[in-house]
Design a protein around this motif. Structure first.
Motif, mmCIF file in Angstrom:
data_model
loop_
_atom_site.group_PDB
_atom_site.id
_atom_site.type_symbol
_atom_site.label_atom_id
_atom_site.label_comp_id
_atom_site.label_asym_id
_atom_site.label_seq_id
_atom_site.Cartn_x
_atom_site.Cartn_y
_atom_site.Cartn_z
ATOM 1 N N LYS A 182 -10.396 -2.685 -24.144
ATOM 2 C CA LYS A 182 -11.114 -2.269 -22.935
ATOM 3 C C LYS A 182 -11.066 -3.328 -21.831
ATOM 4 N N SER A 183 -10.398 -4.456 -22.099
ATOM 5 C CA SER A 183 -10.378 -5.524 -21.102
ATOM 6 C C SER A 183 -9.181 -5.422 -20.161
ATOM 7 N N VAL A 184 -8.273 -4.490 -20.435
ATOM 8 C CA VAL A 184 -7.096 -4.311 -19.574
ATOM 9 C C VAL A 184 -7.060 -2.895 -19.022
ATOM 10 N N ILE A 185 -6.863 -2.787 -17.716
ATOM 11 C CA ILE A 185 -6.723 -1.470 -17.095
ATOM 12 C C ILE A 185 -5.372 -1.391 -16.402
ATOM 13 N N CYS A 186 -4.641 -0.361 -16.716
ATOM 14 C CA CYS A 186 -3.344 -0.112 -16.093
ATOM 15 C C CYS A 186 -3.544 0.953 -15.026
ATOM 16 N N VAL A 187 -3.294 0.590 -13.761
ATOM 17 C CA VAL A 187 -3.555 1.508 -12.654
ATOM 18 C C VAL A 187 -2.281 2.276 -12.309
ATOM 19 N N VAL A 188 -2.344 3.614 -12.375
ATOM 20 C CA VAL A 188 -1.163 4.445 -12.115
ATOM 21 C C VAL A 188 -1.441 5.480 -11.035
ATOM 22 N N GLU A 189 -0.354 6.030 -10.519
ATOM 23 C CA GLU A 189 -0.480 7.021 -9.450
ATOM 24 C C GLU A 189 -1.048 8.351 -9.963
ATOM 25 N N GLY A 190 -0.464 8.848 -11.079
ATOM 26 C CA GLY A 190 -0.866 10.180 -11.525
ATOM 27 C C GLY A 190 -0.889 10.317 -13.033
ATOM 28 N N PRO A 191 -1.394 11.468 -13.521
ATOM 29 C CA PRO A 191 -1.509 11.690 -14.967
ATOM 30 C C PRO A 191 -0.170 11.586 -15.697
ATOM 31 N N HIS A 204 -4.577 9.222 -8.515
ATOM 32 C CA HIS A 204 -4.306 10.549 -7.943
ATOM 33 C C HIS A 204 -3.711 10.445 -6.547
ATOM 34 N N GLY A 205 -2.689 9.607 -6.440
ATOM 35 C CA GLY A 205 -1.993 9.481 -5.166
ATOM 36 C C GLY A 205 -1.681 8.026 -4.856
ATOM 37 N N LEU A 206 -1.001 7.821 -3.738
ATOM 38 C CA LEU A 206 -0.692 6.469 -3.266
ATOM 39 C C LEU A 206 -1.066 6.403 -1.794
ATOM 40 N N LEU A 207 -1.394 5.213 -1.338
ATOM 41 C CA LEU A 207 -1.689 5.038 0.084
ATOM 42 C C LEU A 207 -0.467 5.451 0.898
ATOM 43 N N SER A 208 -0.696 6.216 1.926
ATOM 44 C CA SER A 208 0.405 6.628 2.787
ATOM 45 C C SER A 208 -0.148 7.035 4.143
ATOM 46 N N PRO A 209 -0.287 6.042 5.035
ATOM 47 C CA PRO A 209 -0.888 6.322 6.349
ATOM 48 C C PRO A 209 -0.120 7.416 7.095
ATOM 49 N N MET A 210 1.205 7.472 6.870
ATOM 50 C CA MET A 210 2.030 8.500 7.529
ATOM 51 C C MET A 210 1.572 9.909 7.147
ATOM 52 N N ASP A 211 1.179 10.080 5.884
ATOM 53 C CA ASP A 211 0.722 11.390 5.421
ATOM 54 C C ASP A 211 -0.796 11.504 5.493
ATOM 55 N N GLY A 212 -1.430 10.528 6.132
ATOM 56 C CA GLY A 212 -2.886 10.567 6.285
ATOM 57 C C GLY A 212 -3.637 10.284 4.996
ATOM 58 N N ILE A 213 -2.989 9.597 4.029
ATOM 59 C CA ILE A 213 -3.690 9.282 2.783
ATOM 60 C C ILE A 213 -4.244 7.860 2.849
ATOM 61 N N GLU A 265 -8.148 -8.009 -16.890
ATOM 62 C CA GLU A 265 -6.870 -7.865 -16.193
ATOM 63 C C GLU A 265 -6.653 -6.437 -15.729
ATOM 64 N N VAL A 266 -6.088 -6.324 -14.528
ATOM 65 C CA VAL A 266 -5.686 -5.021 -14.011
ATOM 66 C C VAL A 266 -4.185 -5.066 -13.757
ATOM 67 N N ILE A 267 -3.461 -4.150 -14.382
ATOM 68 C CA ILE A 267 -2.008 -4.077 -14.206
ATOM 69 C C ILE A 267 -1.701 -3.004 -13.177
ATOM 70 N N MET A 268 -1.070 -3.383 -12.071
ATOM 71 C CA MET A 268 -0.723 -2.393 -11.057
ATOM 72 C C MET A 268 0.602 -1.752 -11.462
ATOM 73 N N ALA A 269 0.538 -0.489 -11.865
ATOM 74 C CA ALA A 269 1.727 0.194 -12.377
ATOM 75 C C ALA A 269 2.104 1.374 -11.502
ATOM 76 N N THR A 270 2.014 1.175 -10.191
ATOM 77 C CA THR A 270 2.464 2.217 -9.263
ATOM 78 C C THR A 270 3.984 2.128 -9.126
ATOM 79 N N ASN A 271 4.591 3.182 -8.615
ATOM 80 C CA ASN A 271 6.058 3.220 -8.466
ATOM 81 C C ASN A 271 6.559 2.083 -7.580
ATOM 82 N N PRO A 272 7.793 1.603 -7.845
ATOM 83 C CA PRO A 272 8.366 0.558 -6.988
ATOM 84 C C PRO A 272 8.930 1.144 -5.702
ATOM 85 N N THR A 273 8.053 1.763 -4.920
ATOM 86 C CA THR A 273 8.431 2.320 -3.625
ATOM 87 C C THR A 273 7.548 1.684 -2.567
ATOM 88 N N VAL A 274 7.797 2.004 -1.319
ATOM 89 C CA VAL A 274 6.986 1.433 -0.236
ATOM 90 C C VAL A 274 5.504 1.743 -0.472
#
Lengths: 200, 200
Positions: free
Chosen positions: A81-90, A110-119, A140-149
């Motif tokens: 319970k001491s590690v959280i892996c943060v992901v975009e979606g299920p 449930h998504g990624l920041l995207s000012p262009m799409d108003g998110i 620890e928090v592991i950022m596991a979002t896609n390697p995109t902008v």
């Protein structure tokens, strides 16, 4: 579909065509296929849609999809319970679970920041992540979002929120092909990326 | 789908995966997409399936799919009732209607003869075709099944049934597709095109 077709079939084809990656031609083929199904099978298909929508919701803790209040992963006493892996979606949770190497918890944005799409940050489950961390058991928090902008920007945004709290924040290693999609990465690549994560 | 997923979602993905041309990965993506739909849209989708199954059936006359007793084509007094175009399935009717050049009626077999798959004449709508012809107004039957082994065999089988009744039976012409490139045509197509050449 030409108007020589029955209206309910045209409507069904239009519903199929709204699904991602399904064009009008495929949608027509699927509608015809439904017509060739057993009455029972068709009804079960329709029920599965309604049932999934009705009974599945976000886990109170990690925001992953579940039909329970707390999902089986959050509820599993064997997990770290001491590690959280943060992901975009299920589907990213499913991808990590397939490696069978990760034993911590998840947090689904449930998504990624995207000012262009108003998110904006308010539309993602970031507040819920902060609430979990404020309870104090997370190292620890592991950022596991896609390697995109968008994925990188979201990781950086959250890292900047968490570092002042004294939380170790890491990012998946770029063993992933840049510009690729996490969901399609094979198990070994995904495991390497997890193992070689870099601290931010 | 791994068992970290909610069961109703797994069930829904399995339903999608039964549709033709949809693999397990796409099925999962579609199931997740359903989760992201409005409750209303998802319910309408489910209803469209049940509704199409419930209200659409075979036209009493031509066996094409329709929600009426007699389909709009059979019911159209402007159409030439002396010609019947025999096709494998409802989508072939749509294809012919798109040409806007055919003004006769159709007969949908709902399959092709295929002894290997256990499909015998009794399982096709051949009896219904003979019943229509026995009413006496038909001069010509166009066999418009696909130019495949099964399509040719079905056309030949029906032609042999009809010719003793004094009905003109014709087969779609086979040759180069319009706008096609000769160099890319397969041998059989090119041979057919040569054999059926028209004198100018």
């Amino acid at each position: 579909m030409s108007d020589c077709n029955a209206l309910p079939l045209v409507i069904l084809a239009e519903k199929f065509a709204r699904l991602p990656g399904i064009g009008m031609k495929t949608a027509q083929r699927l509608a015809y296929y439904v017509m060739s199904m057993d009455d029972n099978d068709a009804e079960e298909f329709a029920e599965a849609i309604v049932n999934a929508k009705k009974t599945v919701h976000n886990c109170k803790c990690c925001q992953n999809l579940t039909e329970k209040e707390i999902c089986p992963i959050c509820d599993d006493q064997q997990r770290d319970k001491s590690v959280i892996c943060v992901v975009e979606g299920p589907k990213d949770v499913t991808a990590f679970e397939r490696t069978k190497e990760y034993n911590g918890l998840y947090h689904v944005l449930h998504g990624l920041l995207s000012p262009m799409d108003g998110i904006t940050p308010e539309q993602l489950k970031i507040r819920e992540l902060l609430a979990r961390i404020s309870e104090g058991n997370v190292n620890e928090v592991i950022m596991a979002t896609n390697p995109t902008v968008e994925g990188d920007a979201t990781a950086l945004y959250i890292a900047n929120l968490l570092k002042p709290l004294g939380i170790k924040v890491s990012r998946l290693a770029f063993g992933l092909p840049v510009g690729g999609i996490l969901e399609y990465a094979d198990e070994v690549t995904l495991y390497r990326a997890l193992e070689n994560r870099n601290y931010m």
